[in-house]
Design a protein around this motif. Structure first.
Motif, PDB file in Angstrom:
ATOM      1  N   LEU A  51     -26.447  16.665   3.730  1.00 17.68           N
ATOM      2  CA  LEU A  51     -27.757  16.143   3.369  1.00 17.68           C
ATOM      3  C   LEU A  51     -27.575  14.883   2.530  1.00 17.68           C
ATOM      4  O   LEU A  51     -26.706  14.830   1.659  1.00 17.68           O
ATOM      5  N   THR A  52     -28.387  13.865   2.786  1.00 15.53           N
ATOM      6  CA  THR A  52     -28.244  12.577   2.111  1.00 15.53           C
ATOM      7  C   THR A  52     -29.593  12.184   1.510  1.00 15.53           C
ATOM      8  O   THR A  52     -30.613  12.204   2.188  1.00 15.53           O
ATOM      9  N   TYR A  53     -29.544  11.837   0.229  1.00  9.08           N
ATOM     10  CA  TYR A  53     -30.759  11.528  -0.525  1.00  9.08           C
ATOM     11  C   TYR A  53     -30.677  10.137  -1.131  1.00  9.08           C
ATOM     12  O   TYR A  53     -29.595   9.656  -1.455  1.00  9.08           O
ATOM     13  N   LEU A  54     -31.835   9.520  -1.332  1.00  9.34           N
ATOM     14  CA  LEU A  54     -31.945   8.249  -2.030  1.00  9.34           C
ATOM     15  C   LEU A  54     -32.529   8.539  -3.407  1.00  9.34           C
ATOM     16  O   LEU A  54     -33.615   9.087  -3.531  1.00  9.34           O
ATOM     17  N   LEU A  55     -31.769   8.203  -4.456  1.00  6.82           N
ATOM     18  CA  LEU A  55     -32.225   8.357  -5.828  1.00  6.82           C
ATOM     19  C   LEU A  55     -32.623   6.982  -6.326  1.00  6.82           C
ATOM     20  O   LEU A  55     -31.844   6.036  -6.210  1.00  6.82           O
ATOM     21  N   ALA A  56     -33.805   6.852  -6.860  1.00  4.09           N
ATOM     22  CA  ALA A  56     -34.273   5.572  -7.406  1.00  4.09           C
ATOM     23  C   ALA A  56     -34.601   5.760  -8.875  1.00  4.09           C
ATOM     24  O   ALA A  56     -35.328   6.690  -9.249  1.00  4.09           O
ATOM     25  N   VAL A  57     -34.023   4.880  -9.717  1.00  2.00           N
ATOM     26  CA  VAL A  57     -34.232   4.942 -11.160  1.00  2.00           C
ATOM     27  C   VAL A  57     -34.374   3.518 -11.681  1.00  2.00           C
ATOM     28  O   VAL A  57     -33.452   2.717 -11.574  1.00  2.00           O
ATOM     29  N   ASP A  58     -35.531   3.210 -12.236  1.00  2.00           N
ATOM     30  CA  ASP A  58     -35.755   1.901 -12.868  1.00  2.00           C
ATOM     31  C   ASP A  58     -35.311   0.728 -11.999  1.00  2.00           C
ATOM     32  O   ASP A  58     -34.625  -0.182 -12.455  1.00  2.00           O
ATOM     33  N   GLY A  59     -35.665   0.749 -10.729  1.00  8.11           N
ATOM     34  CA  GLY A  59     -35.336  -0.354  -9.835  1.00  8.11           C
ATOM     35  C   GLY A  59     -33.944  -0.307  -9.236  1.00  8.11           C
ATOM     36  O   GLY A  59     -33.597  -1.131  -8.407  1.00  8.11           O
TER      37      GLY A  59
END
Length: 80
Positions: A51-59
């Motif tokens: 499983l592959t996820y995109l984590l986004a934090v403060d740009g």
């Protein structure tokens, strides 16, 4: 960009505890998630083996791969 490159809402049953992941990152990799930063998590389509996820934090964006929940698909390599 193809449709497989676009992160989407997380599939049913494949969610990640965002609060727990944020806490882990703050303890082990604080540069990824600043004290007041908020993490959003989306999932890339496909990928039954891992499983592959995109984590986004403060740009900033990061990719997280994890083995599937439950029994592993026979064609998958062991990520452990």
């Amino acid at each position: 960009m193809s449709a497989l490159d676009q992160a989407r809402d997380i599939r049913e049953g494949e969610g990640i505890d965002a609060a727990a992941l944020t806490a882990w990152c703050r303890e082990h990799a604080p540069v990824l998630v600043p004290e007041h930063g908020e993490m959003t998590i989306r999932q890339f389509p496909g990928g039954a083996s891992n499983l592959t996820y995109l984590l986004a934090v403060d740009g900033n964006e990061y990719v997280l791969r994890r083995p599937p929940f439950g029994s592993q698909v026979k064609s998958a390599h062991d990520m452990g």
